[in-house]
Design a protein around this motif. Sequence first.
Motif, PDB file in Angstrom:
ATOM      1  N   ILE A   9     -23.598  10.545  -6.423  1.00 39.28           N
ATOM      2  CA  ILE A   9     -22.479  10.109  -7.240  1.00 39.28           C
ATOM      3  C   ILE A   9     -22.681   8.652  -7.606  1.00 39.28           C
ATOM      4  N   ALA A  10     -22.387   8.313  -8.865  1.00 38.50           N
ATOM      5  CA  ALA A  10     -22.743   6.985  -9.369  1.00 38.50           C
ATOM      6  C   ALA A  10     -21.982   5.875  -8.687  1.00 38.50           C
ATOM      7  N   LYS A  11     -20.740   6.103  -8.285  1.00 41.58           N
ATOM      8  CA  LYS A  11     -19.968   5.070  -7.609  1.00 41.58           C
ATOM      9  C   LYS A  11     -19.157   5.736  -6.520  1.00 41.58           C
ATOM     10  N   PRO A  12     -18.629   4.965  -5.549  1.00 46.37           N
ATOM     11  CA  PRO A  12     -17.877   5.603  -4.462  1.00 46.37           C
ATOM     12  C   PRO A  12     -16.766   6.459  -5.016  1.00 46.37           C
ATOM     13  N   ALA A  13     -16.788   7.733  -4.672  1.00 47.87           N
ATOM     14  CA  ALA A  13     -15.832   8.657  -5.254  1.00 47.87           C
ATOM     15  C   ALA A  13     -14.879   9.236  -4.244  1.00 47.87           C
ATOM     16  N   LEU A  14     -15.065   8.915  -2.989  1.00 44.27           N
ATOM     17  CA  LEU A  14     -14.251   9.516  -1.943  1.00 44.27           C
ATOM     18  C   LEU A  14     -13.650   8.435  -1.083  1.00 44.27           C
ATOM     19  N   HIS A  15     -12.364   8.460  -0.943  1.00 41.61           N
ATOM     20  CA  HIS A  15     -11.678   7.487  -0.089  1.00 41.61           C
ATOM     21  C   HIS A  15     -10.773   8.259   0.846  1.00 41.61           C
ATOM     22  N   LEU A  16     -10.484   7.631   1.976  1.00 48.17           N
ATOM     23  CA  LEU A  16      -9.368   8.104   2.795  1.00 48.17           C
ATOM     24  C   LEU A  16      -8.133   7.485   2.191  1.00 48.17           C
ATOM     25  N   ALA A  17      -7.742   7.953   1.016  1.00 53.47           N
ATOM     26  CA  ALA A  17      -6.695   7.269   0.287  1.00 53.47           C
ATOM     27  C   ALA A  17      -5.558   8.216   0.032  1.00 53.47           C
ATOM     28  N   ALA A  18      -4.356   7.720   0.244  1.00 52.50           N
ATOM     29  CA  ALA A  18      -3.205   8.582   0.071  1.00 52.50           C
ATOM     30  C   ALA A  18      -2.684   8.586  -1.352  1.00 52.50           C
ATOM     31  N   GLY A  19      -3.185   7.697  -2.228  1.00 47.44           N
ATOM     32  CA  GLY A  19      -2.676   7.648  -3.583  1.00 47.44           C
ATOM     33  C   GLY A  19      -1.203   7.382  -3.580  1.00 47.44           C
ATOM     34  N   LEU A  20      -0.780   6.320  -2.884  1.00 47.17           N
ATOM     35  CA  LEU A  20       0.634   6.165  -2.569  1.00 47.17           C
ATOM     36  C   LEU A  20       1.303   5.159  -3.486  1.00 47.17           C
ATOM     37  N   ALA A  21       1.158   5.317  -4.766  1.00 43.02           N
ATOM     38  CA  ALA A  21       1.802   4.377  -5.682  1.00 43.02           C
ATOM     39  C   ALA A  21       3.285   4.679  -5.764  1.00 43.02           C
ATOM     40  N   LEU A  22       4.082   3.629  -5.865  1.00 38.23           N
ATOM     41  CA  LEU A  22       5.498   3.798  -6.173  1.00 38.23           C
ATOM     42  C   LEU A  22       5.606   3.825  -7.687  1.00 38.23           C
ATOM     43  N   LYS A 104       2.956   9.452   0.226  1.00 35.91           N
ATOM     44  CA  LYS A 104       3.615   8.551  -0.716  1.00 35.91           C
ATOM     45  C   LYS A 104       4.931   8.032  -0.137  1.00 35.91           C
ATOM     46  N   LYS A 105       5.652   8.896   0.556  1.00 34.33           N
ATOM     47  CA  LYS A 105       6.934   8.501   1.141  1.00 34.33           C
ATOM     48  C   LYS A 105       6.745   7.416   2.191  1.00 34.33           C
ATOM     49  N   VAL A 106       5.745   7.579   3.067  1.00 35.27           N
ATOM     50  CA  VAL A 106       5.480   6.595   4.120  1.00 35.27           C
ATOM     51  C   VAL A 106       5.081   5.256   3.506  1.00 35.27           C
ATOM     52  N   ASP A 107       4.230   5.299   2.494  1.00 32.94           N
ATOM     53  CA  ASP A 107       3.776   4.069   1.851  1.00 32.94           C
ATOM     54  C   ASP A 107       4.920   3.335   1.174  1.00 32.94           C
ATOM     55  N   THR A 108       5.703   4.066   0.402  1.00 28.36           N
ATOM     56  CA  THR A 108       6.820   3.452  -0.314  1.00 28.36           C
ATOM     57  C   THR A 108       7.820   2.816   0.645  1.00 28.36           C
ATOM     58  N   LEU A 109       8.125   3.513   1.743  1.00 29.21           N
ATOM     59  CA  LEU A 109       9.099   3.014   2.707  1.00 29.21           C
ATOM     60  C   LEU A 109       8.653   1.702   3.333  1.00 29.21           C
ATOM     61  N   SER A 110       7.354   1.547   3.591  1.00 24.42           N
ATOM     62  CA  SER A 110       6.863   0.395   4.351  1.00 24.42           C
ATOM     63  C   SER A 110       6.264  -0.709   3.489  1.00 24.42           C
ATOM     64  N   ALA A 111       6.150  -0.492   2.192  1.00 26.03           N
ATOM     65  CA  ALA A 111       5.482  -1.466   1.332  1.00 26.03           C
ATOM     66  C   ALA A 111       6.287  -2.757   1.229  1.00 26.03           C
ATOM     67  N   PRO A 112       5.610  -3.908   1.132  1.00 23.57           N
ATOM     68  CA  PRO A 112       6.322  -5.159   0.841  1.00 23.57           C
ATOM     69  C   PRO A 112       7.174  -4.996  -0.411  1.00 23.57           C
ATOM     70  N   ARG A 113       8.322  -5.679  -0.423  1.00 24.23           N
ATOM     71  CA  ARG A 113       9.284  -5.401  -1.473  1.00 24.23           C
ATOM     72  C   ARG A 113       9.830  -6.666  -2.106  1.00 24.23           C
ATOM     73  N   LEU A 114      10.101  -6.557  -3.387  1.00 29.48           N
ATOM     74  CA  LEU A 114      10.757  -7.619  -4.151  1.00 29.48           C
ATOM     75  C   LEU A 114      12.215  -7.227  -4.317  1.00 29.48           C
ATOM     76  N   VAL A 115      13.115  -8.153  -3.966  1.00 31.92           N
ATOM     77  CA  VAL A 115      14.547  -7.889  -4.090  1.00 31.92           C
ATOM     78  C   VAL A 115      15.194  -8.997  -4.904  1.00 31.92           C
ATOM     79  N   GLU A 116      16.347  -8.688  -5.436  1.00 26.62           N
ATOM     80  CA  GLU A 116      17.072  -9.643  -6.264  1.00 26.62           C
ATOM     81  C   GLU A 116      18.491  -9.784  -5.723  1.00 26.62           C
ATOM     82  N   TYR A 117      18.980 -11.028  -5.686  1.00 29.15           N
ATOM     83  CA  TYR A 117      20.300 -11.336  -5.141  1.00 29.15           C
ATOM     84  C   TYR A 117      21.128 -12.085  -6.173  1.00 29.15           C
ATOM     85  N   TRP A 118      22.406 -11.889  -6.074  1.00 35.47           N
ATOM     86  CA  TRP A 118      23.354 -12.625  -6.897  1.00 35.47           C
ATOM     87  C   TRP A 118      24.299 -13.406  -5.983  1.00 35.47           C
TER      88      TRP A 118
END
Length: 518
Positions: A9-22, A104-118
């Motif tokens: 394979i021309a480039k790394p094609a296999l990861h232990l990756a969960a594809g956990l985008a929000l 995806k659920k585990v990743d989203t729950l634990s990911a660093p987060r940006l919040v907004e306050y008023w």
Amino acid sequence: MSLLPSHRIAKPALHLAAGLALTLGAAALVPETAHAFCGFYVSGGTTELFNNATQVVLMREGTKTILSMQNNYQGPTQDFAMVVPVPVVLQQQNVKTLPPELFKKVDTLSAPRLVEYWEIDPCAPMDVYPDSLSGVPERASDDGGSDSGSGVKVEAQFEVGEYQVVVLSASEATGLETWLKDNAYNIPSGAAPLFQQYIQQGQYFFVAKVDPKKVTFKDGRAVLSPLRFDYDSPAFSLPVRMGMVNSKGEQDLIVYVLSREGRFEVANYPNVTIPTNIEVSPDVRKDFPVFFTKLFTATLQKHPNAVVTEYSWDASTCDPCPGPTMDAADYATLGADVLADTDAFGGWGSGWTLTRLHARYGKAGLADDLVFRKAPSIVGGREVYDGKRLETGAKPDQGANNFQGRYIMRNRWSGPITCATPVFGRWGGPPDDEQAVTRARTSLSPNSSDVTEEAAKQSVLAQRSLASLVAQDVPELGVKPQKATSGGCSFADGAAASGSALSMLAALALLLRRRRDR
């Protein structure tokens, strides 16, 4: 841990990756659970941003380890090969396939987060502002025979889902490498030295390839099920060195540890917590993931070879919440179903701490596999004040783990002052939720599954320094705001105002000064 794609394979094609985008589509930017008293959830720094990210969920209790991983393989199914060192011979009952949505659920729950306050109306009654953190929980076999020519023995052989699995023992590494290639496992050359290290430790080798007849395809690509396997071992470690065989540069490793025994950290590398509770420029709204990658990179530059703790919190709660929390079914799916006992309610629904650990390494970056140990509870990244200032960094705690990477945009009060003793520096959610939702949907760049580190280089923030994106000092990194900002965290000003009976003239003077600061 090793996932070894074909060298063809021309480039790394296999990861232990969960594809956990929000994925932040117009209808999903603001989940119903996004509102706690402490503000409005805007964006998450999920793992899809990082190239070659390896993701693993580990559940640990006593000497039992349950390891779950998702394969993001892009290549011909006949070229798929996976080799994972394991301490015992796994049988079919020890191995399962899992639904990818849970990663995806585990990743989203634990990911660093940006919040907004008023800022709350400085003249509103004091009881509008909660005096404690909302949502903080109380502590509560088929024996194959030996191949005399290679020194390899098939200890077990079975099928799980689309995977054809063999568990091997070996007496010498070159024989194992030869056996794998002779049996059509497409592994890259150069694996023998690492095989030898695991053989000397008495490890077995979990080896899998795919049955093309059982694979499902999406958009012309094979979709492989996540794998889970469990075993008993006094050692709690993750075999990551074999994954370096495929490395073309730096790789990111993100490990999620679930345990009813509290937080975990690594025992054989430095540990550091991600700087948190940092007020950031409003520009960070345009591309929060780029800001976070800059912060993470700066943290590693300050602490080389460290493993960074980005999250440690009760998995059934969050504040603010980017999405659903974990429940009893999730714990069972990730391995609680093989544990000896359950909680007082007859299930697995309470007392689990989720810890997120993040490491980055090159081909020669890790001399040893990661070894984990129990760690004391920590808190940080919450809207908690000591009477004057917001808590900073991570601090030890005798109760629950409540630590997260949290980054804040603050909207100062701009309305009229109608009282003689205004109290500034009290923060909450948006005054009008519908306006906030519209603002987020129209101004936030999508953080979707096609956002990668390469795409991030084209971001409007890519050429900005970290110092230009923060609105207050980051003492852990020696970073100071590059330009004059809108005043940083103003809670101290608010506390001073509430501590004395200001006259109307003094209150108006304070208001004018604050407006000039902006």
